[in-house]
Scaffold this active site. Structure first.
Site, mmCIF file in Angstrom:
data_model
loop_
_atom_site.group_PDB
_atom_site.id
_atom_site.type_symbol
_atom_site.label_atom_id
_atom_site.label_comp_id
_atom_site.label_asym_id
_atom_site.label_seq_id
_atom_site.Cartn_x
_atom_site.Cartn_y
_atom_site.Cartn_z
ATOM 1 N N MET A 37 0.845 -1.199 0.000
ATOM 2 C CA MET A 37 0.000 0.000 0.000
ATOM 3 C C MET A 37 0.882 1.251 0.000
ATOM 4 O O MET A 37 0.454 2.326 0.425
ATOM 5 C CB MET A 37 -0.936 -0.008 1.218
ATOM 6 N N HIS A 41 9.092 1.015 3.199
ATOM 7 C CA HIS A 41 10.230 1.027 4.127
ATOM 8 C C HIS A 41 11.108 -0.173 3.794
ATOM 9 O O HIS A 41 10.819 -0.932 2.855
ATOM 10 C CB HIS A 41 9.744 1.021 5.577
ATOM 11 N N HIS A 44 9.590 -3.586 2.989
ATOM 12 C CA HIS A 44 9.106 -3.789 1.619
ATOM 13 C C HIS A 44 10.275 -4.070 0.669
ATOM 14 O O HIS A 44 10.174 -4.911 -0.218
ATOM 15 C CB HIS A 44 8.369 -2.529 1.117
ATOM 16 N N GLN A 68 -10.366 -2.565 2.627
ATOM 17 C CA GLN A 68 -9.866 -3.236 3.826
ATOM 18 C C GLN A 68 -9.842 -2.314 5.054
ATOM 19 O O GLN A 68 -9.344 -2.693 6.097
ATOM 20 C CB GLN A 68 -8.502 -3.872 3.581
ATOM 21 N N LYS A 156 5.136 -9.992 9.162
ATOM 22 C CA LYS A 156 4.625 -9.059 10.177
ATOM 23 C C LYS A 156 3.113 -9.112 10.226
ATOM 24 O O LYS A 156 2.518 -9.121 11.288
ATOM 25 C CB LYS A 156 5.110 -7.632 9.885
HETATM 26 O O1 PAF Z 1 -0.122 -5.641 3.657
HETATM 27 C C1 PAF Z 1 -0.546 -4.745 2.905
HETATM 28 O O2 PAF Z 1 0.135 -3.756 2.634
HETATM 29 C C2 PAF Z 1 -1.941 -4.852 2.312
HETATM 30 O O3 PAF Z 1 -2.816 -5.455 3.206
HETATM 31 C C3 PAF Z 1 -1.972 -5.578 0.947
HETATM 32 C C4 PAF Z 1 -1.504 -7.022 1.061
HETATM 33 C C5 PAF Z 1 -1.090 -4.826 -0.043
HETATM 34 C C6 PAF Z 1 -3.394 -5.584 0.393
HETATM 35 O O4 PAF Z 1 -3.894 -4.294 0.235
#
Ligand code: PAF
Length: 291
Positions: A37, A41, A44, A68, A156
Site C-alpha cells: 500500500m 520502508h 518492503h 480493507q 509481520k
Molecule cells: O499488507 C498490505 O500492505 C496490504 O494489506 C496488501 C496485502 C497490499 C493488500 O492491500
C-alpha cells in the site's frame, strides 16, 4: 554493490499491466509480485529482494485499498508518498510498478467481495471484522491482473499471510505465496508504514510489544503455561505505556486455531495494541517446547 537508479515504469490500467506481463511470459520469464500500500520502508525492499531471488521479473503494486479499512479507520490519513516509493523501488531494481487509481480497481457498479472464514476468524478478524474480506478481494484482483508465479508477503502481517494462503488454496489460484520474515529496527520494533504516526515518546515505548511477545515465547518454550505468560505480557505492555491491548494470543502457526505445546506443531504468539491513536501488530515464533 552499486545501486540501480533508473526510473521504474509505472502502469495504471489493467490493460497495460496485462500487456506488459504477457510480454515477459512470452519470453519465458517468471514473474513475482510484491503487493503493497506504498509508504515503503526497508521491510518492503526486503520483499522486493526476496522476489528477485525467486523470479526474473518483479512487479510491485502500490494501492491503498479502501475495502480493507472500516469507516472509522485511518484510510484518509494513511501515509502516501508515491515519488519517494518510486525512488526506493528504482534503487533496488524493481521492474515495474502497478499503481491503479481506485476507480480502475473498483469501477462504478463494482459489487463482488470475497467472503473469508477459517484463518480470518478471531484476532484481527475480531477487531477489524471487514478487514480480511477487503484484503482477500484486492489480492485476488491483483493476482488476476498481474498473473504472477509468486506473490511475497511479510510475516509481520502473519494472519494476512495465512488468509491469503488459504484463499489461494481454496480457489486453486495458480501462484505460490511466499512468506518473508519480519524486518525490525535494532530495538526490536517491527517495521511498519504506520510507525511514522508515532511521536518520539510513543516510539520509545513501542519496542515493549516485541519484548513482551519474545518473553511469552521463551516462557512457553521453557515449559511455562501460555495463559499465565500472556497475562503477564499484557500487564508488561500496559505498564510500558501502551494505551490498550486488543489481544496477545498463542495460536497454531498454520491454522491460527488453538495450539497445544504437546501437539508438536509450530506455535506463534500474536498481538495488537494501541499507542495513542496508533495500532501496532506483531508476532513471534515459539521454539520447540522442552518436554
Ligand atoms: O499488507 C498490505 O500492505 C496490504 O494489506 C496488501 C496485502 C497490499 C493488500 O492491500
Amino acid at each position: 554493490m552499486a545501486s540501480r537508479t533508473r526510473n521504474v515504469k509505472t502502469l495504471r490500467t489493467v490493460k497495460d499491466i496485462r500487456k506488459a506481463v504477457q510480454l515477459w511470459r512470452k519470453a519465458g520469464e517468471p514473474v513475482a509480485l510484491v503487493p503493497t500500500m506504498g509508504a515503503l520502508h526497508n521491510g518492503h525492499l526486503t520483499l522486493v529482494r526476496a522476489a528477485q531471488a525467486k523470479a526474473k521479473r518483479v512487479v510491485v503494486s502500490i494501492f491503498v485499498n479502501p475495502t480493507q479499512f472500516a469507516p472509522t479507520e485511518d484510510l484518509a490519513r494513511y501515509p502516501r508518498d508515491e515519488a519517494g516509493d518510486l525512488a526506493k523501488l528504482a534503487s533496488v531494481g524493481a521492474d515495474l510498478v502497478w499503481a491503479p487509481e481506485p476507480a480502475e480497481m473498483y469501477p462504478e457498479g463494482y459489487a463482488t467481495m470475497i467472503d473469508v472464514k477459517g484463518a480470518a476468524l478471531g484476532l484481527e478478524g475480531e477487531f477489524r471484522p471487514h478487514h480480511f474480506g477487503g484484503v482477500a478481494t484486492v489480492c485476488c484482483k491483483l493476482f488476476s491482473q498481474v498473473t504472477p508465479d509468486y506473490a511475497l508477503f511479510g510475516e509481520k502481517d502473519f494472519q494476512q499471510l495465512a488468509v491469503v494462503r488459504q484463499m489461494v488454496r481454496d480457489l486453486n489460484l495458480p501462484l505460490a505465496i511466499v512468506g518473508v520474515p519480519t524486518v525490525r529496527e535494532a530495538d526490536g520494533l517491527a517495521l511498519s508504514s504506520r510507525n511514522r504516526y508515532l511521536g518520539p515518546e510513543e516510539r520509545a515505548i513501542a519496542p515493549a510489544l516485541n519484548a513482551a511477545l519474545l518473553t511469552v515465547a521463551e516462557k512457553i518454550a521453557g515449559g511455562g503455561r501460555a495463559g499465565v505468560a500472556v497475562k503477564s505480557a499484557i500487564t508488561a505492555v500496559e505498564r510500558a505505556g501502551f494505551t490498550k491491548v486488543d489481544y496477545i494470543a498463542v495460536r497454531d502457526a498454520e491454522t491460527l486455531g488453538e495450539w497445544k505445546p504437546s501437539s508438536g506443531r509450530p506455535g506463534r504468539v500474536l498481538a495488537a495494541a494501541w499507542l495513542g491513536r496508533t495500532r501496532l501488530i506483531d508476532n513471534v515464533p515459539i521454539a520447540a517446547v522442552k518436554s
